[in-house]
Design an enzyme around this catalytic site. Structure first.
Site, PDB file in Angstrom:
ATOM      1  N   ILE A 125       0.973  -1.063   0.097  1.00 47.03           N
ATOM      2  CA  ILE A 125       0.032  -0.212   0.117  1.00 47.03           C
ATOM      3  C   ILE A 125       1.055   1.300   0.037  1.00 47.03           C
ATOM      4  O   ILE A 125       1.807   1.300   0.703  1.00 47.03           O
ATOM      5  CB  ILE A 125      -1.001   0.126   1.257  1.00 47.03           C
ATOM      6  CG1 ILE A 125      -1.778  -1.119   1.655  1.00 47.03           C
ATOM      7  CG2 ILE A 125      -1.885   1.319   1.159  1.00 47.03           C
ATOM      8  CD1 ILE A 125      -2.411  -1.414   2.675  1.00 47.03           C
ATOM      9  N   CYS A 126       0.458   2.194  -0.849  1.00 46.02           N
ATOM     10  CA  CYS A 126       1.080   3.503  -0.661  1.00 46.02           C
ATOM     11  C   CYS A 126      -0.028   4.216  -0.989  1.00 46.02           C
ATOM     12  O   CYS A 126      -1.190   4.281  -0.760  1.00 46.02           O
ATOM     13  CB  CYS A 126       2.365   3.582  -1.983  1.00 46.02           C
ATOM     14  SG  CYS A 126       1.782   3.592  -3.510  1.00 46.02           S
ATOM     15  N   HIS A 127       0.294   5.905  -1.322  1.00 41.04           N
ATOM     16  CA  HIS A 127      -0.610   6.762  -1.573  1.00 41.04           C
ATOM     17  C   HIS A 127      -1.421   6.763  -2.845  1.00 41.04           C
ATOM     18  O   HIS A 127      -2.917   6.443  -2.679  1.00 41.04           O
ATOM     19  CB  HIS A 127       0.123   8.151  -1.786  1.00 41.04           C
ATOM     20  CG  HIS A 127      -0.683   9.504  -1.712  1.00 41.04           C
ATOM     21  ND1 HIS A 127      -0.527  10.497  -1.912  1.00 41.04           N
ATOM     22  CD2 HIS A 127      -2.065   9.433  -1.220  1.00 41.04           C
ATOM     23  CE1 HIS A 127      -1.441  11.469  -2.090  1.00 41.04           C
ATOM     24  NE2 HIS A 127      -2.420  10.911  -1.337  1.00 41.04           N
TER      25      HIS A 127
END
Length: 108
Positions: free
Chosen positions: A65-67
């Site tokens: 998960i990231c932005h």
């Protein structure tokens, strides 16, 4: 080949008591994680993955998960190349989670 999962599909999996819970690996910077994250996620910033990947179980599904899903896609590919068999990228990242699943998660 990079596998991806949508925010609603991940939310459904997490809500299913019969489903095996994946490791939610948040690879954003510390300030981003403090601002918004999925409860129960593990935080290892992208730049530390090479030296901290031994903390990850190699027998579990890992959802990166990231932005917006770009950094996590790079991490997912890195982990696959390092021998992790079951790595999935969260399509659209925490922003998709905020808009499609949990509006209480801050957007930035």
């Amino acid at each position: 080949m990079l596998r991806e999962i949508t925010a609603p599909a991940l939310a459904a999996q997490l809500a299913d008591p019969q489903a095996k819970r994946p490791v939610l690996l948040d690879v954003r910077e510390g300030w981003e994680y403090q601002l918004a994250h999925i409860e129960g996620s593990m935080h290892i910033p992208m730049n530390l993955i090479p030296i901290r990947m031994s903390e990850l179980p190699d027998d579990a599904t890992i959802v990166a998960i990231c932005h917006h899903g770009m950094r996590s896609a790079q991490v997912a590919l890195f982990l696959q190349n390092a021998g992790f068999d079951d790595v999935i990228n969260l399509q659209g990242g925490i922003d998709a989670w905020s808009t499609q699943v949990d509006a209480s998660i801050a957007r930035y």
